[in-house]
Design a protein around this motif. Structure first.
Motif, PDB file in Angstrom:
ATOM      1  N   THR A  82      44.593 141.430  34.361  1.00 14.56           N
ATOM      2  CA  THR A  82      43.434 142.028  33.706  1.00 14.56           C
ATOM      3  C   THR A  82      42.263 142.249  34.657  1.00 14.56           C
ATOM      4  OG1 THR A  82      41.899 141.724  31.846  1.00 14.56           O
ATOM      5  CG2 THR A  82      42.584 139.742  33.023  1.00 14.56           C
ATOM      6  N   THR A  83      41.295 143.011  34.188  1.00 16.65           N
ATOM      7  CA  THR A  83      40.043 143.184  34.924  1.00 16.65           C
ATOM      8  C   THR A  83      39.016 142.125  34.542  1.00 16.65           C
ATOM      9  OG1 THR A  83      39.202 144.693  33.237  1.00 16.65           O
ATOM     10  CG2 THR A  83      40.332 145.683  35.140  1.00 16.65           C
ATOM     11  N   GLU A  84      39.307 141.341  33.527  1.00 16.48           N
ATOM     12  CA  GLU A  84      38.374 140.300  33.072  1.00 16.48           C
ATOM     13  C   GLU A  84      38.243 139.231  34.155  1.00 16.48           C
ATOM     14  OE1 GLU A  84      36.527 140.339  30.377  1.00 16.48           O
ATOM     15  OE2 GLU A  84      37.429 142.130  29.512  1.00 16.48           O
ATOM     16  N   SER A  85      37.031 139.081  34.702  1.00 18.55           N
ATOM     17  CA  SER A  85      36.862 138.193  35.846  1.00 18.55           C
ATOM     18  C   SER A  85      35.963 136.988  35.587  1.00 18.55           C
ATOM     19  CB  SER A  85      36.297 138.982  37.034  1.00 18.55           C
ATOM     20  OG  SER A  85      35.034 139.521  36.686  1.00 18.55           O
ATOM     21  N   GLU A  86      35.297 136.940  34.436  1.00 19.48           N
ATOM     22  CA  GLU A  86      34.401 135.820  34.174  1.00 19.48           C
ATOM     23  C   GLU A  86      35.204 134.549  33.922  1.00 19.48           C
ATOM     24  OE1 GLU A  86      33.890 138.575  31.811  1.00 19.48           O
ATOM     25  OE2 GLU A  86      32.537 139.581  33.203  1.00 19.48           O
ATOM     26  N   MET A  87      34.682 133.432  34.400  1.00 17.76           N
ATOM     27  CA  MET A  87      35.385 132.152  34.260  1.00 17.76           C
ATOM     28  C   MET A  87      35.621 131.790  32.794  1.00 17.76           C
ATOM     29  SD  MET A  87      36.246 131.180  37.206  1.00 17.76           S
ATOM     30  CE  MET A  87      36.642 129.456  37.099  1.00 17.76           C
ATOM     31  N   ASP A  88      34.661 132.100  31.911  1.00 16.23           N
ATOM     32  CA  ASP A  88      34.857 131.754  30.496  1.00 16.23           C
ATOM     33  C   ASP A  88      35.989 132.574  29.878  1.00 16.23           C
ATOM     34  OD1 ASP A  88      33.218 134.060  30.628  1.00 16.23           O
ATOM     35  OD2 ASP A  88      32.316 133.630  28.685  1.00 16.23           O
ATOM     36  N   ARG A  89      36.170 133.806  30.330  1.00 15.07           N
ATOM     37  CA  ARG A  89      37.274 134.628  29.835  1.00 15.07           C
ATOM     38  C   ARG A  89      38.612 134.075  30.346  1.00 15.07           C
ATOM     39  NH1 ARG A  89      36.178 138.136  25.807  1.00 15.07           N
ATOM     40  NH2 ARG A  89      37.181 139.937  26.687  1.00 15.07           N
ATOM     41  N   ALA A  91      39.187 130.985  31.099  1.00 17.62           N
ATOM     42  CA  ALA A  91      39.410 129.748  30.349  1.00 17.62           C
ATOM     43  C   ALA A  91      39.993 130.048  28.971  1.00 17.62           C
ATOM     44  CB  ALA A  91      38.115 128.956  30.234  1.00 17.62           C
ATOM     45  N   LEU A  92      39.483 131.088  28.302  1.00 12.48           N
ATOM     46  CA  LEU A  92      40.026 131.477  26.993  1.00 12.48           C
ATOM     47  C   LEU A  92      41.503 131.846  27.094  1.00 12.48           C
ATOM     48  CD1 LEU A  92      37.185 133.690  25.438  1.00 12.48           C
ATOM     49  CD2 LEU A  92      38.007 131.477  24.599  1.00 12.48           C
ATOM     50  N   ALA A  93      41.844 132.566  28.141  1.00 13.36           N
ATOM     51  CA  ALA A  93      43.238 132.979  28.330  1.00 13.36           C
ATOM     52  C   ALA A  93      44.137 131.757  28.531  1.00 13.36           C
ATOM     53  CB  ALA A  93      43.353 133.933  29.513  1.00 13.36           C
ATOM     54  N   PHE A  94      43.691 130.820  29.348  1.00 14.17           N
ATOM     55  CA  PHE A  94      44.495 129.617  29.578  1.00 14.17           C
ATOM     56  C   PHE A  94      44.594 128.776  28.311  1.00 14.17           C
ATOM     57  CE2 PHE A  94      43.766 130.546  34.121  1.00 14.17           C
ATOM     58  CZ  PHE A  94      45.080 130.467  34.560  1.00 14.17           C
ATOM     59  N   MET A  95      43.514 128.687  27.557  1.00 17.52           N
ATOM     60  CA  MET A  95      43.554 127.935  26.300  1.00 17.52           C
ATOM     61  C   MET A  95      44.497 128.601  25.291  1.00 17.52           C
ATOM     62  SD  MET A  95      39.735 126.388  25.664  1.00 17.52           S
ATOM     63  CE  MET A  95      38.902 127.949  25.620  1.00 17.52           C
ATOM     64  N   ALA A  96      44.578 129.924  25.330  1.00 16.81           N
ATOM     65  CA  ALA A  96      45.472 130.649  24.422  1.00 16.81           C
ATOM     66  C   ALA A  96      46.936 130.463  24.815  1.00 16.81           C
ATOM     67  CB  ALA A  96      45.126 132.135  24.404  1.00 16.81           C
ATOM     68  N   GLY A  97      47.182 130.148  26.096  1.00 24.29           N
ATOM     69  CA  GLY A  97      48.555 129.854  26.481  1.00 24.29           C
ATOM     70  C   GLY A  97      49.122 130.575  27.687  1.00 24.29           C
ATOM     71  N   VAL A  98      48.309 131.332  28.441  1.00 23.82           N
ATOM     72  CA  VAL A  98      48.878 131.945  29.647  1.00 23.82           C
ATOM     73  C   VAL A  98      49.132 130.872  30.690  1.00 23.82           C
ATOM     74  CG1 VAL A  98      47.824 134.219  29.300  1.00 23.82           C
ATOM     75  CG2 VAL A  98      46.693 132.572  30.755  1.00 23.82           C
ATOM     76  N   ASN A  99      50.111 131.133  31.525  1.00 17.47           N
ATOM     77  CA  ASN A  99      50.446 130.200  32.591  1.00 17.47           C
ATOM     78  C   ASN A  99      49.747 130.541  33.897  1.00 17.47           C
ATOM     79  OD1 ASN A  99      53.115 130.675  30.830  1.00 17.47           O
ATOM     80  ND2 ASN A  99      52.894 128.515  31.359  1.00 17.47           N
ATOM     81  N   GLU A 100      49.496 131.829  34.112  1.00 17.18           N
ATOM     82  CA  GLU A 100      48.823 132.286  35.327  1.00 17.18           C
ATOM     83  C   GLU A 100      47.954 133.497  34.993  1.00 17.18           C
ATOM     84  OE1 GLU A 100      48.557 131.019  38.334  1.00 17.18           O
ATOM     85  OE2 GLU A 100      49.914 129.348  37.945  1.00 17.18           O
ATOM     86  N   TYR A 101      47.080 133.852  35.937  1.00 18.04           N
ATOM     87  CA  TYR A 101      46.080 134.889  35.718  1.00 18.04           C
ATOM     88  C   TYR A 101      45.978 135.702  36.997  1.00 18.04           C
ATOM     89  CZ  TYR A 101      41.694 136.453  33.447  1.00 18.04           C
ATOM     90  OH  TYR A 101      40.710 137.163  32.804  1.00 18.04           O
ATOM     91  N   ILE A 102      46.083 137.026  36.883  1.00 16.50           N
ATOM     92  CA  ILE A 102      45.960 137.920  38.030  1.00 16.50           C
ATOM     93  C   ILE A 102      44.881 138.945  37.731  1.00 16.50           C
ATOM     94  CG2 ILE A 102      47.089 139.710  39.419  1.00 16.50           C
ATOM     95  CD1 ILE A 102      49.747 138.280  38.911  1.00 16.50           C
ATOM     96  N   MET A 103      44.002 139.145  38.688  1.00 16.15           N
ATOM     97  CA  MET A 103      42.941 140.142  38.552  1.00 16.15           C
ATOM     98  C   MET A 103      43.428 141.506  39.036  1.00 16.15           C
ATOM     99  SD  MET A 103      40.338 138.508  37.395  1.00 16.15           S
ATOM    100  CE  MET A 103      39.178 139.831  37.673  1.00 16.15           C
ATOM    101  N   LYS A 104      43.051 142.549  38.297  1.00 13.60           N
ATOM    102  CA  LYS A 104      43.270 143.924  38.752  1.00 13.60           C
ATOM    103  C   LYS A 104      42.114 144.279  39.679  1.00 13.60           C
ATOM    104  CE  LYS A 104      45.447 145.497  34.456  1.00 13.60           C
ATOM    105  NZ  LYS A 104      45.278 146.363  33.293  1.00 13.60           N
ATOM    106  N   PRO A 105      42.337 145.012  40.734  1.00 13.61           N
ATOM    107  CA  PRO A 105      43.625 145.510  41.195  1.00 13.61           C
ATOM    108  C   PRO A 105      44.449 144.376  41.808  1.00 13.61           C
ATOM    109  CG  PRO A 105      41.940 146.113  42.769  1.00 13.61           C
ATOM    110  CD  PRO A 105      41.240 145.426  41.619  1.00 13.61           C
ATOM    111  N   PHE A 106      45.762 144.507  41.712  1.00 13.26           N
ATOM    112  CA  PHE A 106      46.677 143.476  42.188  1.00 13.26           C
ATOM    113  C   PHE A 106      47.586 144.074  43.249  1.00 13.26           C
ATOM    114  CE2 PHE A 106      48.292 145.553  38.424  1.00 13.26           C
ATOM    115  CZ  PHE A 106      49.516 146.040  38.865  1.00 13.26           C
ATOM    116  N   THR A 107      48.279 143.195  43.936  1.00 12.66           N
ATOM    117  CA  THR A 107      49.251 143.625  44.934  1.00 12.66           C
ATOM    118  C   THR A 107      50.606 142.993  44.612  1.00 12.66           C
ATOM    119  OG1 THR A 107      48.847 141.747  46.394  1.00 12.66           O
ATOM    120  CG2 THR A 107      47.467 143.715  46.739  1.00 12.66           C
TER     121      THR A 107
END
Length: 124
Positions: A82-89, A91-107
């Motif tokens: 995702t493009t969502e880069s704020e720490m609180d966002r 944290a929400l993703a991890f609390m919802a259940g994602v295992n990892e987080y990648i910022m766009k743009p990605f390689t």
């Protein structure tokens, strides 16, 4: 190995699919969370799900919560891309259940390193 890519951008889905095929995955795609849930019901078990946050009809956070609530897919590894880069966002993703987080743009290296961390692939 099967991966479901859930993103409303066809371009992003194609980019991720190309990368995932280099890691030996068979790819399946959905344009939003509702389509993603339909694909899971149709295809069955996935080895990995990559999901965007901002999508129409059902966003990534709602999708993640729905997947985690389904006993058949509750333990499927998920990476938010995702493009969502704020720490609180994040944290929400991890609390919802994602295992990892990648910022766009990605390689390809970003995705490969996350697969390695999850123990389901190796970094390039």
């Amino acid at each position: 190995m099967n991966v479901l890519i859930v993103d409303d951008s066809r371009v992003i889905r194609n980019m991720i699919a190309r990368i995932m095929r280099t890691f030996g995955y068979e790819t399946h795609e959905a344009g939003n969370g509702i389509e993603g849930l339909d694909q899971l019901a149709k295809l069955g078990e996935m080895d990995l799900i990559l999901v965007d946050w901002n999508m129409p009809e059902m966003d990534g956070l709602e999708f993640i919560k729905a997947v985690r609530a389904d006993a058949d897919h509750a333990h499927t590894p998920m990476i938010m891309v995702t493009t969502e880069s704020e720490m609180d966002r994040m944290a929400l993703a991890f609390m919802a259940g994602v295992n990892e987080y990648i910022m766009k743009p990605f390689t390809e290296e970003n995705i490969g390193s996350k697969l390695e961390i999850l123990g389901i692939g190796t970094a390039v």
